[in-house]
Design a protein around this motif. Structure first.
Motif, PDB file in Angstrom:
ATOM      1  N   PRO B 264       0.840  -1.204   0.000  1.00  0.00           N
ATOM      2  CA  PRO B 264       0.000   0.000   0.000  1.00  0.00           C
ATOM      3  C   PRO B 264       0.874   1.253   0.000  1.00  0.00           C
ATOM      4  CG  PRO B 264      -0.645  -1.503   1.778  1.00  0.00           C
ATOM      5  CD  PRO B 264       0.652  -2.001   1.227  1.00  0.00           C
ATOM      6  N   ILE B 265       0.570   2.186  -0.905  1.00  0.00           N
ATOM      7  CA  ILE B 265       1.331   3.437  -0.982  1.00  0.00           C
ATOM      8  C   ILE B 265       0.336   4.595  -1.094  1.00  0.00           C
ATOM      9  CG2 ILE B 265       2.993   4.787  -2.331  1.00  0.00           C
ATOM     10  CD1 ILE B 265       3.994   1.953  -3.378  1.00  0.00           C
ATOM     11  N   ASP B 266       0.227   5.371  -0.028  1.00  0.00           N
ATOM     12  CA  ASP B 266      -0.687   6.514  -0.051  1.00  0.00           C
ATOM     13  C   ASP B 266      -0.023   7.727  -0.675  1.00  0.00           C
ATOM     14  OD1 ASP B 266      -2.861   5.294   0.977  1.00  0.00           O
ATOM     15  OD2 ASP B 266      -2.514   5.900   3.058  1.00  0.00           O
ATOM     16  N   ILE B 267      -0.722   8.335  -1.638  1.00  0.00           N
ATOM     17  CA  ILE B 267      -0.256   9.600  -2.205  1.00  0.00           C
ATOM     18  C   ILE B 267      -1.393  10.610  -2.064  1.00  0.00           C
ATOM     19  CG2 ILE B 267       1.286   8.453  -3.856  1.00  0.00           C
ATOM     20  CD1 ILE B 267      -0.831   9.219  -6.042  1.00  0.00           C
ATOM     21  N   PRO B 268      -1.088  11.914  -2.128  1.00  0.00           N
ATOM     22  CA  PRO B 268      -2.172  12.900  -2.059  1.00  0.00           C
ATOM     23  C   PRO B 268      -3.142  12.685  -3.220  1.00  0.00           C
ATOM     24  CG  PRO B 268      -0.016  13.959  -1.885  1.00  0.00           C
ATOM     25  CD  PRO B 268       0.242  12.550  -2.278  1.00  0.00           C
ATOM     26  N   SER B 269      -4.455  12.764  -2.944  1.00  0.00           N
ATOM     27  CA  SER B 269      -5.425  12.408  -3.974  1.00  0.00           C
ATOM     28  C   SER B 269      -5.368  13.356  -5.174  1.00  0.00           C
ATOM     29  CB  SER B 269      -6.828  12.359  -3.386  1.00  0.00           C
ATOM     30  OG  SER B 269      -7.116  13.554  -2.719  1.00  0.00           O
ATOM     31  N   GLY B 270      -4.829  14.583  -4.980  1.00  0.00           N
ATOM     32  CA  GLY B 270      -4.704  15.523  -6.094  1.00  0.00           C
ATOM     33  C   GLY B 270      -3.822  14.989  -7.208  1.00  0.00           C
ATOM     34  N   ASN B 271      -2.915  14.047  -6.875  1.00  0.00           N
ATOM     35  CA  ASN B 271      -2.021  13.494  -7.887  1.00  0.00           C
ATOM     36  C   ASN B 271      -2.527  12.173  -8.457  1.00  0.00           C
ATOM     37  OD1 ASN B 271      -0.151  15.556  -7.712  1.00  0.00           O
ATOM     38  ND2 ASN B 271       0.935  14.598  -6.018  1.00  0.00           N
ATOM     39  N   ALA B 272      -3.654  11.688  -7.927  1.00  0.00           N
ATOM     40  CA  ALA B 272      -4.106  10.334  -8.262  1.00  0.00           C
ATOM     41  C   ALA B 272      -4.415  10.182  -9.752  1.00  0.00           C
ATOM     42  CB  ALA B 272      -5.329   9.981  -7.417  1.00  0.00           C
ATOM     43  N   ALA B 273      -5.158  11.148 -10.334  1.00  0.00           N
ATOM     44  CA  ALA B 273      -5.588  11.022 -11.726  1.00  0.00           C
ATOM     45  C   ALA B 273      -4.380  11.018 -12.657  1.00  0.00           C
ATOM     46  CB  ALA B 273      -6.548  12.152 -12.083  1.00  0.00           C
ATOM     47  N   ALA B 274      -3.437  11.953 -12.442  1.00  0.00           N
ATOM     48  CA  ALA B 274      -2.273  12.054 -13.321  1.00  0.00           C
ATOM     49  C   ALA B 274      -1.431  10.781 -13.249  1.00  0.00           C
ATOM     50  CB  ALA B 274      -1.440  13.270 -12.934  1.00  0.00           C
ATOM     51  N   LEU B 275      -1.136  10.322 -12.030  1.00  0.00           N
ATOM     52  CA  LEU B 275      -0.307   9.133 -11.875  1.00  0.00           C
ATOM     53  C   LEU B 275      -1.043   7.892 -12.396  1.00  0.00           C
ATOM     54  CD1 LEU B 275       2.543   8.766 -10.832  1.00  0.00           C
ATOM     55  CD2 LEU B 275       1.605   8.079  -8.624  1.00  0.00           C
ATOM     56  N   GLY B 276      -2.370   7.872 -12.189  1.00  0.00           N
ATOM     57  CA  GLY B 276      -3.181   6.756 -12.693  1.00  0.00           C
ATOM     58  C   GLY B 276      -3.094   6.662 -14.213  1.00  0.00           C
ATOM     59  N   LEU B 277      -3.122   7.812 -14.902  1.00  0.00           N
ATOM     60  CA  LEU B 277      -3.035   7.824 -16.363  1.00  0.00           C
ATOM     61  C   LEU B 277      -1.652   7.365 -16.833  1.00  0.00           C
ATOM     62  CD1 LEU B 277      -4.983  11.046 -17.408  1.00  0.00           C
ATOM     63  CD2 LEU B 277      -5.579   8.671 -17.902  1.00  0.00           C
ATOM     64  N   VAL B 278      -0.594   7.824 -16.134  1.00  0.00           N
ATOM     65  CA  VAL B 278       0.767   7.405 -16.487  1.00  0.00           C
ATOM     66  C   VAL B 278       0.879   5.879 -16.404  1.00  0.00           C
ATOM     67  CG1 VAL B 278       3.188   7.450 -15.762  1.00  0.00           C
ATOM     68  CG2 VAL B 278       1.866   9.580 -15.816  1.00  0.00           C
ATOM     69  N   LEU B 279       0.422   5.320 -15.275  1.00  0.00           N
ATOM     70  CA  LEU B 279       0.507   3.872 -15.083  1.00  0.00           C
ATOM     71  C   LEU B 279      -0.299   3.128 -16.144  1.00  0.00           C
ATOM     72  CD1 LEU B 279       0.322   3.882 -11.203  1.00  0.00           C
ATOM     73  CD2 LEU B 279       2.226   3.002 -12.565  1.00  0.00           C
ATOM     74  N   ASN B 280      -1.474   3.689 -16.493  1.00  0.00           N
ATOM     75  CA  ASN B 280      -2.312   3.072 -17.521  1.00  0.00           C
ATOM     76  C   ASN B 280      -1.569   2.987 -18.857  1.00  0.00           C
ATOM     77  OD1 ASN B 280      -4.956   2.240 -18.749  1.00  0.00           O
ATOM     78  ND2 ASN B 280      -4.623   4.158 -19.854  1.00  0.00           N
ATOM     79  N   GLU B 281      -0.867   4.079 -19.238  1.00  0.00           N
ATOM     80  CA  GLU B 281      -0.115   4.086 -20.503  1.00  0.00           C
ATOM     81  C   GLU B 281       0.974   3.023 -20.485  1.00  0.00           C
ATOM     82  OE1 GLU B 281      -0.989   5.849 -23.147  1.00  0.00           O
ATOM     83  OE2 GLU B 281      -2.580   6.805 -21.980  1.00  0.00           O
ATOM     84  N   VAL B 282       1.716   2.961 -19.383  1.00  0.00           N
ATOM     85  CA  VAL B 282       2.870   2.045 -19.306  1.00  0.00           C
ATOM     86  C   VAL B 282       2.402   0.589 -19.344  1.00  0.00           C
ATOM     87  CG1 VAL B 282       4.803   1.297 -17.877  1.00  0.00           C
ATOM     88  CG2 VAL B 282       4.301   3.731 -18.091  1.00  0.00           C
ATOM     89  N   VAL B 283       1.365   0.274 -18.539  1.00  0.00           N
ATOM     90  CA  VAL B 283       0.905  -1.124 -18.475  1.00  0.00           C
ATOM     91  C   VAL B 283       0.260  -1.532 -19.806  1.00  0.00           C
ATOM     92  CG1 VAL B 283      -0.647  -2.742 -17.313  1.00  0.00           C
ATOM     93  CG2 VAL B 283       0.620  -1.060 -15.964  1.00  0.00           C
ATOM     94  N   THR B 284      -0.555  -0.621 -20.374  1.00  0.00           N
ATOM     95  CA  THR B 284      -1.182  -0.913 -21.669  1.00  0.00           C
ATOM     96  C   THR B 284      -0.116  -1.206 -22.724  1.00  0.00           C
ATOM     97  OG1 THR B 284      -2.942   0.621 -21.103  1.00  0.00           O
ATOM     98  CG2 THR B 284      -2.791  -0.009 -23.390  1.00  0.00           C
ATOM     99  N   ASN B 285       0.928  -0.373 -22.723  1.00  0.00           N
ATOM    100  CA  ASN B 285       1.997  -0.535 -23.705  1.00  0.00           C
ATOM    101  C   ASN B 285       2.729  -1.865 -23.521  1.00  0.00           C
ATOM    102  OD1 ASN B 285       3.593   0.780 -25.871  1.00  0.00           O
ATOM    103  ND2 ASN B 285       5.251   0.442 -24.396  1.00  0.00           N
ATOM    104  N   ALA B 286       2.972  -2.233 -22.265  1.00  0.00           N
ATOM    105  CA  ALA B 286       3.668  -3.496 -21.989  1.00  0.00           C
ATOM    106  C   ALA B 286       2.858  -4.670 -22.530  1.00  0.00           C
ATOM    107  CB  ALA B 286       3.905  -3.633 -20.489  1.00  0.00           C
ATOM    108  N   ILE B 287       1.531  -4.636 -22.323  1.00  0.00           N
ATOM    109  CA  ILE B 287       0.685  -5.746 -22.791  1.00  0.00           C
ATOM    110  C   ILE B 287       0.674  -5.796 -24.320  1.00  0.00           C
ATOM    111  CG2 ILE B 287      -1.684  -6.610 -22.869  1.00  0.00           C
ATOM    112  CD1 ILE B 287      -2.010  -5.422 -20.010  1.00  0.00           C
ATOM    113  N   LYS B 288       0.591  -4.598 -24.953  1.00  0.00           N
ATOM    114  CA  LYS B 288       0.479  -4.538 -26.419  1.00  0.00           C
ATOM    115  C   LYS B 288       1.775  -4.956 -27.101  1.00  0.00           C
ATOM    116  CE  LYS B 288      -3.046  -1.091 -27.212  1.00  0.00           C
ATOM    117  NZ  LYS B 288      -3.157   0.358 -27.091  1.00  0.00           N
ATOM    118  N   HIS B 289       2.925  -4.457 -26.575  1.00  0.00           N
ATOM    119  CA  HIS B 289       4.183  -4.662 -27.293  1.00  0.00           C
ATOM    120  C   HIS B 289       5.071  -5.724 -26.670  1.00  0.00           C
ATOM    121  CE1 HIS B 289       3.338  -1.340 -29.984  1.00  0.00           C
ATOM    122  NE2 HIS B 289       2.852  -0.713 -28.918  1.00  0.00           N
TER     123      HIS B 289
END
Lengths: 151, 365
Positions: B264-289
């Motif tokens: 578990p890693i708590d971060i301020p919720s103001g950063n949640a959306a941005a970091l969530g999108l970054v992680l989504n790009e990286v994981v999606t890319n790993a699965i695709k390529h």
């Protein structure tokens, strides 16, 4: 217990037209058939007795101030073999006994979330217990989950 | 009996100074209202009162002497206090008590009464001596203090009730907003999915699919935020676990295994959306390529805290490009800009086999 085989016949009870269309499309994508749609408790009352769907997706907050919990009770009376899945943004409003329902999908759902939930539900309905990993998008009711344990 | 006669003597003293008993003269002249009663007579009548007592009560001496002290009581006088005085007299004890009394003109005053028996050498009660003091000002002040105290208490209660109501309204509003945001995110997703199925061009469909995944990632961020008890913190560890399961599940690839090591890693919720999108790009890319062309493999994901720093690692065992070249244009920009926005950096490393991406940021970004 009655074990239907895919493709499953599905009833969608949802008052938001966009969501109903979307859910219908995703259900058809995985090979099941949508046999009826309803936006309120009254619509469900008006459906034919012969509909008898394998599966019903039911929103909690429905048109004409009606509740998905009442729809679930009605479905349990009319078609006792139907598996009922709630689809709601307010999963906390579902009572502990799930009002006869078998599980819940939380809104907002992702396409992948709904797809993995559909796969898991299909396994739980047709060939329990499910072999796919439990998706975070779906929570089985205690009674439904218990029915797998005693297979 | 000598002393008793002395008291009668004082009635005859006409001068301020001079003849008679000097103590009796002092009693007559003092500012303190005083009376003496004789319990040997029927109904314990007043046998002496001084001038100060007459001034206080407004009665003349002839109207006072011979009467029981209770003639000063009225409808507002506390019955319990009267009973206490009566029993003090019966028991021959001292009593000190505040009593509401009435003047001749009907006006009231608070009387700080002090009553004590006067005994002879044998210990028998000869008289009762009573002094009075008008303490209306003190009693009124106390009454006023009590009144204000009650008033403040009522005001505090009222304000507390108001604050509770405001808090309830705020909570209700928060739930309402949460509900609407969820509904809107769901509808945006539905709109895009419905549009995607009307398009036959695979390039455009792929782009819409990518957009859908981004919106899904945002929806997941929102859902996790409002499910938690604390909306100011966001557990990016649990989110990553969730995201990997969803994306691998949605790919329909049961030949991709996942191995996660996530805390578990708590971060301020103001950063949640941005970091969530970054992680989504990286994981999606790993699965695709990383697992392109149906190549099976294992996706390793870890999220750990160490020395004030968080490291999230996404590793595939594919061909190992080792750069962002495989990420589509917008995806690359999103990773770069959104990482910078939240003070994180993304490293792409050729892992042989495969590609390893590290997202590193300080705790409390």
């Amino acid at each position: 217990m009655h074990r239907p085989q895919p493709p499953l016949s599905v009833l969608i009870v949802e008052d938001e037209a966009l969501l109903a269309m979307d859910i219908e499309a995703m259900i058809e994508d995985v090979g099941h058939h949508v046999v009826g749609e309803a936006a309120s408790l009254f619509d469900v009352e008006a459906l034919s007795d012969t509909l008898d769907p394998h599966l019903a997706f039911v929103d909690l907050h429905l048109a004409k101030q009606t509740s998905g919990l009442d729809v679930a009770r009605l479905i349990t009376l009319r078609w006792p073999r139907t598996f009922i899945i709630f689809v709601t943004a307010n999963p906390k409003k579902i009572p502990d006994d799930f009002a006869g329902g078998h599980g819940v999908i939380s809104k907002p759902f992702s396409r992948s979330g709904l797809q993995s939930a559909l796969r898991y539900i299909e396994e739980g309905v047709c060939d329990p217990p499910p072999t796919s990993p439990q998706p975070s998008s779906f929570l089985a009711s205690p009674a439904f989950a218990a029915s797998w344990a005693i297979q | 009996m000598e002393q008793r006669d002395d008291w009668h003597l004082t009635e005859a003293i006409k001068h301020e100074l001079g003849r008679g008993d000097p103590f009796a003269a002092a009693v007559r002249a003092t500012r303190m209202p005083m009376v003496i009663t004789d319990p040997a007579q029927a109904d314990n009548p007043i046998i002496f009162c001084n001038k100060a007592f007459q001034n206080l009560t407004g009665y003349e001496r002839e109207e006072i002497v011979g009467r029981n002290c209770r003639f000063l009581q009225g409808p507002g006088t506390d019955r319990q206090s009267v009973i206490r005085i009566k029993s003090a007299i019966e028991n021959g004890t001292n009593i000190e008590i505040d009593l509401l009394n009435y003047r001749k003109d009907g006006s009231t005053f608070w009387n700080a009464l002090y009553l004590s028996p006067v005994r002879d050498v044998a210990g028998h009660i000869q008289f009762f001596f009573a002094s009075q003091l008008d303490v209306s000002a003190r009693v009124d002040a106390q009454t006023e203090i009590h009144r204000r105290h009650d008033e403040i208490e009522r005001e505090v209660e009222r304000r507390t009730a108001e604050l509770n109501e405001a808090l309830e309204a705020k909570t209700l509003l928060l739930h309402e907003v949460d509900h609407r945001v969820k509904n809107n995110l769901t509808m945006i997703g539905s709109l895009l999915r419905l549009q995607a199925r009307t398009i036959n061009d695979p390039t455009i469909t792929a782009k819409i699919e990518a957009m859908l995944e981004r919106i899904d990632a945002l929806a997941t961020v929102h859902r996790r935020l409002y499910q938690s008890d604390n909306v100011s913190k966001f557990d990016v560890g649990a989110f990553t676990e969730n995201l990997v399961a969803d994306l691998v599940g949605a790919s329909g690839r049961d030949d991709i295994d996942t191995a996660t090591d996530i805390e578990p890693i708590d971060i301020p919720s103001g950063n949640a959306a941005a970091l969530g999108l970054v992680l989504n790009e990286v994981v999606t890319n790993a699965i695709k390529h990383g697992f392109a062309d149906g190549r099976p493999g294992t996706l390793k994901v870890s999220a750990r805290k160490s020395e004030g720093q968080v490291t999230i690692t996404i590793e595939d065992d594919g061909p190992g490009i080792g750069s962002t070249d495989t990420v589509d244009g917008l995806g690359r920009v999103l990773i770069k800009r959104l990482s910078r926005q939240v003070g994180a950096r993304a490293e792409w490393i050729s892992a042989d086999p495969g590609t390893l991406v590290r997202i590193i940021f300080p705790m409390e970004i």
